[in-house]
Design a protein around this motif. Structure first.
Motif, short mmCIF file in Angstrom:
data_model
loop_
_atom_site.label_atom_id
_atom_site.label_comp_id
_atom_site.label_asym_id
_atom_site.label_seq_id
_atom_site.Cartn_x
_atom_site.Cartn_y
_atom_site.Cartn_z
N PHE A 18 0.94 -1.03 -0.10
CA PHE A 18 0.10 0.09 -0.01
C PHE A 18 1.02 1.20 0.12
CE2 PHE A 18 -2.30 3.20 2.39
CZ PHE A 18 -3.30 3.43 1.53
N GLY A 19 2.01 1.11 0.86
CA GLY A 19 2.69 2.49 0.70
C GLY A 19 3.43 2.78 -0.42
N ILE A 20 4.05 1.60 -1.33
CA ILE A 20 4.55 1.74 -2.54
C ILE A 20 3.54 2.46 -3.40
CG2 ILE A 20 5.44 0.53 -4.36
CD1 ILE A 20 6.73 -1.48 -2.52
N ILE A 21 2.40 1.93 -3.65
CA ILE A 21 1.31 2.42 -4.12
C ILE A 21 1.02 3.86 -4.05
CG2 ILE A 21 -1.10 2.13 -4.85
CD1 ILE A 21 -0.77 -0.83 -4.77
N VAL A 22 0.84 4.13 -2.63
CA VAL A 22 0.59 5.79 -2.27
C VAL A 22 1.88 6.32 -2.91
CG1 VAL A 22 0.66 7.11 -0.56
CG2 VAL A 22 -0.88 5.10 -0.58
N VAL A 23 3.04 5.90 -2.73
CA VAL A 23 4.20 6.67 -3.30
C VAL A 23 4.18 7.02 -4.91
CG1 VAL A 23 6.83 6.63 -3.48
CG2 VAL A 23 5.81 6.40 -1.20
N LEU A 24 3.77 5.92 -5.41
CA LEU A 24 3.68 5.92 -6.95
C LEU A 24 2.60 6.86 -7.32
CD1 LEU A 24 4.18 2.27 -8.16
CD2 LEU A 24 5.92 4.14 -8.46
N VAL A 25 1.41 6.91 -6.72
CA VAL A 25 0.69 7.88 -7.02
C VAL A 25 0.93 9.19 -6.90
CG1 VAL A 25 -1.60 8.76 -6.27
CG2 VAL A 25 -1.52 6.58 -6.87
N ILE A 26 1.57 9.52 -5.80
CA ILE A 26 2.09 10.95 -5.50
C ILE A 26 2.97 11.30 -6.59
CG2 ILE A 26 3.52 12.40 -3.82
CD1 ILE A 26 2.05 10.64 -1.68
N VAL A 27 4.08 10.44 -6.84
CA VAL A 27 4.96 10.85 -8.01
C VAL A 27 4.41 11.12 -9.27
CG1 VAL A 27 6.78 10.10 -9.48
CG2 VAL A 27 7.00 9.81 -6.72
N CYS A 29 1.35 12.20 -9.84
CA CYS A 29 0.43 13.54 -9.61
C CYS A 29 1.50 14.64 -10.00
CB CYS A 29 -0.20 13.54 -8.32
SG CYS A 29 -1.42 12.65 -8.13
N PHE A 30 2.75 14.63 -9.27
CA PHE A 30 3.67 15.70 -9.46
C PHE A 30 4.37 15.62 -11.06
CE2 PHE A 30 4.37 15.38 -4.75
CZ PHE A 30 4.16 16.86 -4.40
N ILE A 31 4.34 14.43 -11.43
CA ILE A 31 4.86 14.66 -12.92
C ILE A 31 3.60 15.09 -13.54
CG2 ILE A 31 5.32 13.00 -14.74
CD1 ILE A 31 6.81 10.95 -12.89
N GLY A 32 2.24 14.83 -13.58
CA GLY A 32 1.52 15.33 -14.27
C GLY A 32 1.30 16.88 -14.02
N ARG A 36 1.95 19.45 -17.02
CA ARG A 36 0.61 20.54 -17.42
C ARG A 36 1.16 22.12 -17.38
NH1 ARG A 36 -4.31 20.47 -20.03
NH2 ARG A 36 -4.91 22.45 -19.64
N LYS A 37 2.07 22.28 -16.27
CA LYS A 37 2.64 23.50 -16.24
C LYS A 37 3.35 23.85 -17.45
CE LYS A 37 2.24 24.14 -11.17
NZ LYS A 37 3.12 24.52 -10.01
N ALA A 38 3.91 23.09 -17.67
CA ALA A 38 5.19 23.14 -19.24
C ALA A 38 4.04 23.35 -20.43
CB ALA A 38 5.83 21.83 -19.21
#
Length: 56
Positions: A18-27, A29-32, A36-38
């Protein structure tokens, strides 16, 4: 006691997953957000470059 150890082992395993999945989701989101800003900055720059041409 063996059942408790087996349960705790599975619990920790799923908690780690679960922790690994949460970290992947956060990463993701930051990449997205960065992509989008670019894209928005590029679109604003292109709009700014074409705006003076439209006024003439």
């Amino acid at each position: 006691m063996v059942n408790l150890m087996a349960f705790l082992s599975w619990f920790v395993s799923y908690l780690l997953l679960f922790g690994i999945i949460v970290v992947l989701v956060i990463v993701a989101c930051f990449i997205g957000i960065r992509i989008r800003k670019a894209k928005d900055a590029k679109a604003a720059l292109e709009k700014q470059e074409t705006a003076p041409e439209e006024k003439q």
